[in-house]
Design an enzyme around this catalytic site. Sequence first.
Site, short mmCIF file in Angstrom:
data_model
loop_
_atom_site.label_atom_id
_atom_site.label_comp_id
_atom_site.label_asym_id
_atom_site.label_seq_id
_atom_site.Cartn_x
_atom_site.Cartn_y
_atom_site.Cartn_z
N CYS A 157 0.80 -1.23 0.00
CA CYS A 157 0.00 0.00 0.00
C CYS A 157 0.84 1.27 0.00
O CYS A 157 0.29 2.36 -0.15
CB CYS A 157 -0.91 0.01 1.22
SG CYS A 157 0.04 0.01 2.74
N CYS A 188 -1.02 -4.88 7.25
CA CYS A 188 -0.86 -3.72 8.16
C CYS A 188 -0.11 -4.18 9.41
O CYS A 188 0.75 -3.47 9.93
CB CYS A 188 -2.21 -3.14 8.54
SG CYS A 188 -3.33 -2.91 7.16
FE1 FES Z 1 -1.23 0.17 4.39
FE2 FES Z 1 -2.68 -0.78 6.33
S1 FES Z 1 -3.36 -0.23 4.37
S2 FES Z 1 -0.55 -0.52 6.31
#
Ligand code: FES
Length: 158
Positions: free
Chosen positions: A36, A109
């Site tokens: 992400c 995450c």
């Molecule tokens: Fe990137 Fe949670 S969406 S660390």
Amino acid sequence: MTEEFEDRAREALAQPKNVGEMNDADSVGTVGSPDCGDMLRMWLKFTEKDGKKVIDRASFQAFGCQTAIAVASMATELLKGKTPEEARELRPDELSGDLGPLPPMKIHCGQLVEQALKSALDGKDAPKEPVAETLAGNLHTAPSGKIKIVPLEDEMGS
Ligand code: FES
């Protein structure tokens, strides 16, 4: 299950613990998520207890999602008193503490927190494994021989 997790995460986010740079830290680790692009930095301060090196305090800064912040908040609390070896063994689901198991979509995450912790335990401001596939992550990765810097003039043919 996911709803319960989100409720607990929301509670943790209302008052996140151990947020911010630690000026007297012994060690710091920074990682970026290849999934992400979020980033997390963790600071550790060690002390000695019963002749063993243990974590006295941990703090973090997150440039990322709320789950990473909630997990890091929990993790920095439960790291207190752990030896570096014990801390290194902790998996994302353990680091998330009272939040409970992470929903599948949020596992990375928790892994971000795990990797920041490992990076801090390694005592380097960069991950050991090449987890940084993002530009932000690369900023914290030592340059490798693969990087070639091409002067702008050459590219433009001048
Ligand atoms: Fe990137 Fe949670 S969406 S660390």
